[in-house]
Design a protein around this motif. Structure first.
Motif, PDB file in Angstrom:
ATOM      1  N   LEU A 189       0.912  -1.248   0.019  1.00  0.00           N
ATOM      2  CA  LEU A 189      -0.048   0.131   0.154  1.00  0.00           C
ATOM      3  C   LEU A 189       0.965   1.287  -0.122  1.00  0.00           C
ATOM      4  O   LEU A 189       1.806   1.427   1.050  1.00  0.00           O
ATOM      5  CB  LEU A 189      -1.158   0.182   1.210  1.00  0.00           C
ATOM      6  CG  LEU A 189      -2.066   1.197   1.309  1.00  0.00           C
ATOM      7  CD1 LEU A 189      -2.728   1.166   0.000  1.00  0.00           C
ATOM      8  CD2 LEU A 189      -2.809   1.073   2.419  1.00  0.00           C
ATOM      9  N   ILE A 190       0.642   2.124  -1.094  1.00  0.00           N
ATOM     10  CA  ILE A 190       1.675   3.176  -1.345  1.00  0.00           C
ATOM     11  C   ILE A 190       0.601   4.549  -1.376  1.00  0.00           C
ATOM     12  O   ILE A 190      -0.419   4.290  -2.098  1.00  0.00           O
ATOM     13  CB  ILE A 190       2.413   3.199  -2.608  1.00  0.00           C
ATOM     14  CG1 ILE A 190       3.155   1.863  -2.460  1.00  0.00           C
ATOM     15  CG2 ILE A 190       3.228   4.478  -2.712  1.00  0.00           C
ATOM     16  CD1 ILE A 190       4.271   1.589  -1.605  1.00  0.00           C
ATOM     17  N   ASN A 191       1.066   5.475  -0.688  1.00  0.00           N
ATOM     18  CA  ASN A 191       0.266   6.819  -0.497  1.00  0.00           C
ATOM     19  C   ASN A 191       0.246   7.409  -1.838  1.00  0.00           C
ATOM     20  O   ASN A 191       0.885   8.479  -2.099  1.00  0.00           O
ATOM     21  CB  ASN A 191       0.792   7.632   0.619  1.00  0.00           C
ATOM     22  CG  ASN A 191      -0.075   8.760   1.003  1.00  0.00           C
ATOM     23  OD1 ASN A 191      -1.256   8.789   0.596  1.00  0.00           O
ATOM     24  ND2 ASN A 191       0.365   9.818   1.369  1.00  0.00           N
ATOM     25  N   SER A 192      -0.495   7.060  -2.892  1.00  0.00           N
ATOM     26  CA  SER A 192      -0.628   7.399  -4.129  1.00  0.00           C
ATOM     27  C   SER A 192      -1.944   8.040  -4.572  1.00  0.00           C
ATOM     28  O   SER A 192      -2.977   7.288  -3.958  1.00  0.00           O
ATOM     29  CB  SER A 192       0.000   6.565  -5.208  1.00  0.00           C
ATOM     30  OG  SER A 192      -0.613   5.318  -5.367  1.00  0.00           O
ATOM     31  N   GLU A 193      -2.093   8.626  -5.682  1.00  0.00           N
ATOM     32  CA  GLU A 193      -3.295   9.058  -6.328  1.00  0.00           C
ATOM     33  C   GLU A 193      -4.223   7.814  -6.366  1.00  0.00           C
ATOM     34  O   GLU A 193      -5.254   7.561  -6.130  1.00  0.00           O
ATOM     35  CB  GLU A 193      -3.309   9.842  -7.467  1.00  0.00           C
ATOM     36  CG  GLU A 193      -2.966  11.218  -7.221  1.00  0.00           C
ATOM     37  CD  GLU A 193      -1.456  11.466  -7.229  1.00  0.00           C
ATOM     38  OE1 GLU A 193      -0.649  10.495  -6.930  1.00  0.00           O
ATOM     39  OE2 GLU A 193      -0.956  12.572  -7.268  1.00  0.00           O
ATOM     40  N   LEU A 194      -3.419   6.376  -7.161  1.00  0.00           N
ATOM     41  CA  LEU A 194      -4.261   5.276  -7.422  1.00  0.00           C
ATOM     42  C   LEU A 194      -4.839   4.770  -6.150  1.00  0.00           C
ATOM     43  O   LEU A 194      -5.861   4.105  -6.166  1.00  0.00           O
ATOM     44  CB  LEU A 194      -3.087   4.400  -8.264  1.00  0.00           C
ATOM     45  CG  LEU A 194      -3.836   3.279  -9.212  1.00  0.00           C
ATOM     46  CD1 LEU A 194      -4.591   4.118 -10.317  1.00  0.00           C
ATOM     47  CD2 LEU A 194      -2.587   2.567  -9.788  1.00  0.00           C
ATOM     48  N   ALA A 195      -4.168   4.668  -5.006  1.00  0.00           N
ATOM     49  CA  ALA A 195      -4.326   3.970  -3.904  1.00  0.00           C
ATOM     50  C   ALA A 195      -5.669   4.775  -3.252  1.00  0.00           C
ATOM     51  O   ALA A 195      -6.698   4.211  -2.680  1.00  0.00           O
ATOM     52  CB  ALA A 195      -3.240   3.816  -2.854  1.00  0.00           C
ATOM     53  N   GLN A 196      -5.582   6.026  -3.267  1.00  0.00           N
ATOM     54  CA  GLN A 196      -6.519   7.228  -2.935  1.00  0.00           C
ATOM     55  C   GLN A 196      -7.835   6.927  -3.432  1.00  0.00           C
ATOM     56  O   GLN A 196      -8.732   6.802  -3.066  1.00  0.00           O
ATOM     57  CB  GLN A 196      -5.995   8.319  -2.680  1.00  0.00           C
ATOM     58  CG  GLN A 196      -4.912   8.588  -1.506  1.00  0.00           C
ATOM     59  CD  GLN A 196      -4.235  10.096  -2.017  1.00  0.00           C
ATOM     60  OE1 GLN A 196      -4.585  10.783  -2.894  1.00  0.00           O
ATOM     61  NE2 GLN A 196      -3.086  10.315  -1.093  1.00  0.00           N
ATOM     62  N   GLN A 197      -7.614   6.622  -4.940  1.00  0.00           N
ATOM     63  CA  GLN A 197      -8.974   6.527  -5.913  1.00  0.00           C
ATOM     64  C   GLN A 197      -9.443   5.156  -5.260  1.00  0.00           C
ATOM     65  O   GLN A 197     -10.904   5.236  -5.294  1.00  0.00           O
ATOM     66  CB  GLN A 197      -8.392   6.469  -7.145  1.00  0.00           C
ATOM     67  CG  GLN A 197      -9.397   6.306  -8.091  1.00  0.00           C
ATOM     68  CD  GLN A 197      -8.796   6.033  -9.667  1.00  0.00           C
ATOM     69  OE1 GLN A 197      -7.659   6.549  -9.859  1.00  0.00           O
ATOM     70  NE2 GLN A 197      -9.489   5.149 -10.363  1.00  0.00           N
TER      71      GLN A 197
END
Length: 256
Positions: A189-197
């Motif tokens: 789990l990386i704090n990226s836009e894709l994960a947030q999306q």
């Protein structure tokens, strides 16, 4: 990796207007590469602003727009480059929460087109160019922790990321004789836009991601810069004897 020293080494990173891809571009630029930012046209403003930011910092940066799932667009993008030393196939989409028992396969085709076909095309045309250049290169792909360990509700996405691992091994086997290494990174789990999306897509998705966070040995969400450091190493001279590998960067979810 002996190279033609007449021009600067070039690194192309797909899906790099934001998120993990953007962090990878920034790190490779700091490593001395002329970087090429790739994304879709709808991210034009972000991509071009990022390129200008890098140029203002003294780096060499350019932007190429292409859909990685489109054969001709990827071919044209790679062929437009004067040289290519590092290809990072980072672009991906996240499928909605799905289970094997669902009565639909919504998102299956698009996810496979972008995630798996996109990797195949990037690997293919990067390899052709690198072979023609004659001095080798680095091809690096993006798997995932769910390409090593299944998680509930990740059927389609997981399937693509498992397949990328196999594609990477096959490419490494075929291209080693040309001094081309092929590896991939498998983030947790990386704090990226894709994960947030993904986490914002449904309460169920958020619950699944919170379960992942709790299972990590390190006890924190990863940052895009963590992944960028790994990619920097895989692209380096020091990684010349590493190929066909999927390297986990997940804070300690899967131990191998």
């Amino acid at each position: 990796m002996a190279t033609d020293s007449n021009t600067k080494k070039v690194a192309l990173v797909t899906g790099s207007a934001n998120g993990i891809g953007k962090a990878i571009v920034r790190k490779l630029a700091s490593d001395g590469y002329a970087v090429v930012i790739n994304d879709l046209e709808f991210n034009k403003e972000k991509a071009e602003a990022f390129a200008e930011e890098l140029k203002a910092q003294g780096h060499e940066a350019s932007v190429l727009f292409a859909d990685v799932s489109d054969f001709e667009q990827v071919k044209s993008m790679v062929n437009s480059l004067e040289r290519l030393d590092v290809m990072v196939a980072n672009a991906a989409v996240v499928a909605p929460v799905d289970f094997i028992t669902d009565d639909h396969i919504d998102g299956w085709q698009k996810t496979f087109d972008v995630n798996l076909k996109g990797h195949l095309l990037c690997y293919k045309f990067a390899a052709i160019k690198m072979i023609a250049q004659g001095w080798g290169g680095r091809i690096i792909g993006a798997s995932s922790i769910v390409g090593r360990k299944p998680e509930p509700g990740r059927m389609t996405y997981s399937a693509t990321k498992w397949a990328i691992r196999g594609l990477t091994q096959q490419a490494a086997y075929e291209l080693g004789k040309h001094n081309i290494t092929v590896n991939c990174y498998a983030p947790g789990l990386i704090n990226s836009e894709l994960a947030q999306q993904y986490m914002a897509s449904s309460p169920q998705a958020a619950e699944l991601m919170n379960t992942v966070i709790k299972s990590q040995a390190v006890g924190r969400i990863g940052e895009p810069e963590d992944v960028a450091q790994l990619v920097s190493f895989l692209a380096s001279e020091g990684a010349g004897f590493i190929t066909g590998q999927t390297v986990s960067i997940d804070g300690g979810i899967v131990f191998t």
